[in-house]
Design a protein around this motif. Structure first.
Motif, PDB file in Angstrom:
ATOM      1  N   PHE A  37     -21.686  22.544 -40.645  1.00 28.97           N
ATOM      2  CA  PHE A  37     -22.179  23.391 -41.738  1.00 28.97           C
ATOM      3  C   PHE A  37     -22.407  22.550 -42.994  1.00 28.97           C
ATOM      4  O   PHE A  37     -23.477  22.599 -43.608  1.00 28.97           O
ATOM      5  N   GLU A  38     -21.405  21.741 -43.358  1.00 30.51           N
ATOM      6  CA  GLU A  38     -21.536  20.930 -44.578  1.00 30.51           C
ATOM      7  C   GLU A  38     -22.626  19.876 -44.444  1.00 30.51           C
ATOM      8  O   GLU A  38     -23.380  19.627 -45.387  1.00 30.51           O
ATOM      9  N   GLN A  41     -25.902  21.737 -44.848  1.00 29.74           N
ATOM     10  CA  GLN A  41     -26.075  22.291 -46.194  1.00 29.74           C
ATOM     11  C   GLN A  41     -26.444  21.200 -47.202  1.00 29.74           C
ATOM     12  O   GLN A  41     -27.279  21.415 -48.075  1.00 29.74           O
ATOM     13  N   LYS A  42     -25.829  20.040 -47.051  1.00 26.37           N
ATOM     14  CA  LYS A  42     -26.036  18.955 -48.034  1.00 26.37           C
ATOM     15  C   LYS A  42     -27.370  18.230 -47.851  1.00 26.37           C
ATOM     16  O   LYS A  42     -27.912  17.666 -48.783  1.00 26.37           O
ATOM     17  N   LYS A 178     -21.738  31.771 -40.398  1.00 27.93           N
ATOM     18  CA  LYS A 178     -22.268  30.807 -41.375  1.00 27.93           C
ATOM     19  C   LYS A 178     -23.393  29.960 -40.778  1.00 27.93           C
ATOM     20  O   LYS A 178     -24.295  29.537 -41.470  1.00 27.93           O
ATOM     21  N   ASN A 207     -28.734  31.631 -48.590  1.00 30.30           N
ATOM     22  CA  ASN A 207     -27.860  31.296 -49.718  1.00 30.30           C
ATOM     23  C   ASN A 207     -26.914  30.175 -49.297  1.00 30.30           C
ATOM     24  O   ASN A 207     -26.980  29.694 -48.159  1.00 30.30           O
ATOM     25  N   GLU A 208     -26.029  29.784 -50.217  1.00 31.30           N
ATOM     26  CA  GLU A 208     -25.191  28.597 -49.958  1.00 31.30           C
ATOM     27  C   GLU A 208     -24.105  28.866 -48.911  1.00 31.30           C
ATOM     28  O   GLU A 208     -23.414  27.943 -48.481  1.00 31.30           O
ATOM     29  N   ASN A 209     -23.959  30.119 -48.470  1.00 26.53           N
ATOM     30  CA  ASN A 209     -22.897  30.449 -47.511  1.00 26.53           C
ATOM     31  C   ASN A 209     -23.330  30.405 -46.050  1.00 26.53           C
ATOM     32  O   ASN A 209     -22.521  30.640 -45.161  1.00 26.53           O
ATOM     33  N   ARG A 210     -24.623  30.191 -45.826  1.00 26.41           N
ATOM     34  CA  ARG A 210     -25.059  30.155 -44.420  1.00 26.41           C
ATOM     35  C   ARG A 210     -26.264  29.246 -44.238  1.00 26.41           C
ATOM     36  O   ARG A 210     -27.005  29.005 -45.194  1.00 26.41           O
ATOM     37  N   VAL A 211     -26.396  28.741 -43.024  1.00 23.71           N
ATOM     38  CA  VAL A 211     -27.571  27.912 -42.720  1.00 23.71           C
ATOM     39  C   VAL A 211     -28.327  28.498 -41.523  1.00 23.71           C
ATOM     40  O   VAL A 211     -27.749  29.139 -40.650  1.00 23.71           O
ATOM     41  N   SER A 233     -32.658  24.609 -41.588  1.00 27.46           N
ATOM     42  CA  SER A 233     -31.961  23.382 -41.999  1.00 27.46           C
ATOM     43  C   SER A 233     -31.875  22.404 -40.846  1.00 27.46           C
ATOM     44  O   SER A 233     -31.598  21.221 -41.052  1.00 27.46           O
ATOM     45  N   LYS A 258     -36.940  19.241 -45.780  1.00 28.63           N
ATOM     46  CA  LYS A 258     -36.655  20.687 -45.747  1.00 28.63           C
ATOM     47  C   LYS A 258     -37.651  21.403 -46.667  1.00 28.63           C
ATOM     48  O   LYS A 258     -38.182  20.786 -47.589  1.00 28.63           O
TER      49      LYS A 258
END
Ligand SMILES: O=C(O)c1ccccc1NCC(=O)[C@H](O)[C@H](O)COP(=O)(O)O
Length: 263
Positions: A37-38, A41-42, A178, A207-211, A233, A258
């Protein structure tokens, strides 16, 4: 009977066997892997979850003689964000032994790609060294989906929740998933259509809570750009990488920017 129903029928038998067996795969402790996930996200590029896939119900034998460790090592060296290992033996010619061997060879996040219907399969995935498991919404009722999601999360595993349409997306969001993947493959006809990713993306609360991940049928950079434009992502890619003469060139060609990130 659909292919998913046939697969689930074999899984019910497999679960009974697993419940009776001792753990036969490697249970040794491995270093903790980074969070998928991280990582996703990053990142500013579309990441690639690269799959070890010998065979499939839709294509038959794809790469029957492939050594999973050599394939996974090539994926990691080429910059994959995660390795997916199909562990189903009946339809995909994979195994938990493949997963355990790959786990010892790579450091990046490792997905156990199977048709999980029971906690014992999650235990086996963890024992073999996976850091991520797959739950397929179409294969589970709401209570089981929630229960298995909680179980895996409590075991310190990440969960990729797979959907096929907006209705299943609603069920994934209801359990606060997530990592959500849209499988572009129709499990009744085997048709693959990236329009599924684009359709589900319209309902996805980015949003920042899911990809958001696009799975199946990604063959080239054009497909990767389409998935990225829809907000993905990452893409989950099996067949095209398994058949590629150059894993490095093929994988790198999928790492497009992206959406919203300038070239
Ligand atoms: O691949 C199949 O034929 C298949 C049939 C029925 C259920 C699942 C199936 N595949 C599992 C996967 O999700 C894919 O292996 C994965 O997304 C990669 O797809 P691809 O890049 O098209 O090999």
């Amino acid at each position: 009977m659909t292919i998913l129903e046939k697969i689930l029928q074999t899984k019910r038998i497999e679960v009974k066997q697993l419940l009776m067996e001792e753990c036969v795969v490697s249970c040794e402790t491995l270093p903790k892997r980074p969070s998928l996930f991280e990582t996703l996200q990053k990142s500013h590029q579309l990441e690639v979850i690269s799959e070890m896939k010998r065979a499939s119900p839709s294509k038959g034998m794809i790469a029957g003689n492939t050594d999973p460790v050599a394939q996974a090592t090539a994926y990691e060296q080429a910059g994959a964000a995660c390795i997916s290992v199909l562990t189903d033996s009946t339809f995909f010619k994979g195994s938990f032994d493949d997963l355990a061997s790959v786990a010892k060879a790579v450091q990046i996040p490792l997905l156990c790609k199977d048709f999980i219907i029971h906690e014992v399969q999650i235990d086996r995935a963890k024992q073999a060294g996976a850091s991520v498991i797959l739950l397929i919404v179409a294969a589970l009722d709401d209570m089981t989906l929630q229960r298995l999601h909680n179980y895996a999360t409590n075991q310190g595993l990440e969960v990729l929740v797979e959907v096929h349409d907006a209705k299943e997306l609603g069920r994934a969001l209801a359990i606060n998933a997530k990592l959500i993947g849209v499988n572009n493959r129709n499990l009744k006809t085997f048709d693959v259509d990236l329009a599924k990713t684009e359709e589900v993306a319209k309902h996805f609360p980015f949003n920042e809570n899911r990809v958001f991940i696009s799975e199946s049928g990604i063959m080239d950079a054009g497909d990767a750009k389409r998935a990225a434009a829809a907000g993905a992502s990452a893409v989950l890619v099996g067949e095209s990488l398994m058949r590629s003469a150059s894993v490095e060139d093929s994988l790198r060609s999928l790492q497009v920017p992206k959406a919203g990130v300038p070239l």
